[in-house]
Write a protein that holds these residues in place. Structure first.
Motif, PDB file in Angstrom:
ATOM      1  N   LYS A  95      13.883  10.809  -4.667  1.00 29.21           N
ATOM      2  CA  LYS A  95      12.744  10.788  -3.734  1.00 29.21           C
ATOM      3  C   LYS A  95      12.541   9.395  -3.120  1.00 29.21           C
ATOM      4  O   LYS A  95      11.509   9.120  -2.537  1.00 29.21           O
ATOM      5  N   LYS A  96      13.543   8.523  -3.247  1.00 31.60           N
ATOM      6  CA  LYS A  96      13.441   7.188  -2.667  1.00 31.60           C
ATOM      7  C   LYS A  96      13.729   7.265  -1.178  1.00 31.60           C
ATOM      8  O   LYS A  96      14.501   8.094  -0.725  1.00 31.60           O
ATOM      9  N   ARG A 134      12.216   2.984  17.204  1.00 27.96           N
ATOM     10  CA  ARG A 134      13.597   3.376  16.882  1.00 27.96           C
ATOM     11  C   ARG A 134      13.810   3.234  15.379  1.00 27.96           C
ATOM     12  O   ARG A 134      14.702   2.541  14.920  1.00 27.96           O
ATOM     13  N   VAL A 135      12.946   3.905  14.608  1.00 24.79           N
ATOM     14  CA  VAL A 135      12.951   3.787  13.151  1.00 24.79           C
ATOM     15  C   VAL A 135      13.619   5.011  12.521  1.00 24.79           C
ATOM     16  O   VAL A 135      13.330   6.147  12.899  1.00 24.79           O
ATOM     17  N   TYR A 136      14.491   4.752  11.550  1.00 25.78           N
ATOM     18  CA  TYR A 136      15.223   5.823  10.870  1.00 25.78           C
ATOM     19  C   TYR A 136      15.048   5.690   9.362  1.00 25.78           C
ATOM     20  O   TYR A 136      14.879   4.579   8.851  1.00 25.78           O
ATOM     21  N   ALA A 137      15.083   6.811   8.676  1.00 25.77           N
ATOM     22  CA  ALA A 137      14.891   6.804   7.230  1.00 25.77           C
ATOM     23  C   ALA A 137      16.106   7.377   6.513  1.00 25.77           C
ATOM     24  O   ALA A 137      16.651   8.399   6.918  1.00 25.77           O
ATOM     25  N   LEU A 138      16.504   6.686   5.446  1.00 25.21           N
ATOM     26  CA  LEU A 138      17.532   7.178   4.543  1.00 25.21           C
ATOM     27  C   LEU A 138      16.764   7.705   3.342  1.00 25.21           C
ATOM     28  O   LEU A 138      16.127   6.944   2.628  1.00 25.21           O
ATOM     29  N   ASN A 190       0.815  -1.227   0.000  1.00 26.93           N
ATOM     30  CA  ASN A 190       0.000   0.000   0.000  1.00 26.93           C
ATOM     31  C   ASN A 190       0.844   1.270   0.000  1.00 26.93           C
ATOM     32  O   ASN A 190       0.331   2.358  -0.240  1.00 26.93           O
ATOM     33  N   GLY A 191       2.141   1.123   0.289  1.00 22.28           N
ATOM     34  CA  GLY A 191       3.037   2.268   0.241  1.00 22.28           C
ATOM     35  C   GLY A 191       2.937   3.217   1.426  1.00 22.28           C
ATOM     36  O   GLY A 191       3.531   4.290   1.428  1.00 22.28           O
TER      37      GLY A 191
END
Length: 144
Positions: free
Chosen positions: A102-103, A92-96, A29-30
Motif C-alpha cells: 500500500k506504499k 504533471r504528477v504521477y504515482a507509483l 501530515n500525510g
C-alpha cells in the motif's frame, strides 16, 4: 546480497524506458506532496543479475541513484494523479503504487513538453508489469 554493493547492480541490465522526472515528498501530515526541485531521471530496467524489474530514480546533476524499487509484475501501477490535474504549479504528477505494501511514491514530469506524458506513463506501467510495450517497440515477456 542486497547490502554488499548495490551500486554495481544499477547499470547491468536492459533499460526499458528512461525519461526526465522529479520526485515528490509526502508532508508530515500525510496528505500533501511537495516537489523535490532537483533534476531527476526515472529508469525502468530489467536486471541481468537477478532477472527482476527495477525502477530507479537518479539525481541527474550528480548521477546518484537514490531510489531503487524492485517491482514484481502485478504488484505495482504507475498512473496520473487525478487530484493534481488542476494544480497550477504542477499538474504533471504521477504515482507509483504498490498493491502488496500500500506504499505510494510520487513523481513529476520534467520533460519539456507534456505531449508525451501519457505515453511515458503507459510505457512505465507496461514495463513494471511485464506487459508488451503499448507503443509496439520490442520485447516479449517471459515467465518466471
Amino acid at each position: 546480497k542486497m547490502d554488499a554493493s548495490p551500486a554495481e547492480t544499477y547499470h547491468t541490465g536492459v533499460s526499458m524506458i528512461e525519461f526526465r522526472c522529479g520526485k515528490m515528498k509526502m508532508d508530515a501530515n500525510g496528505t500533501t506532496v511537495r516537489s523535490d526541485t532537483r533534476k531527476g531521471k526515472l529508469t525502468v530496467t530489467k536486471s541481468e543479475d537477478d532477472g527482476l524489474t527495477h525502477l530507479t530514480w537518479t539525481e541527474r546533476t550528480q548521477g546518484v541513484v537514490e531510489d531503487d524499487f524492485i517491482i514484481f509484475p502485478g504488484d505495482a501501477s504507475f498512473s496520473l494523479v487525478e487530484q493534481a490535474k488542476d494544480n497550477a504549479k504542477n499538474n504533471r504528477v504521477y504515482a507509483l503504487k504498490f498493491a502488496s505494501t500500500k506504499k505510494c511514491h510520487f513523481f513529476w514530469m520534467q520533460e519539456p513538453s507534456p505531449d508525451k506524458d501519457s505515453d511515458l506513463c503507459a510505457k512505465v506501467h507496461a514495463a513494471i508489469n511485464g506487459e508488451e510495450d503499448p507503443s509496439g517497440g520490442g520485447g516479449g515477456g517471459g515467465g518466471a
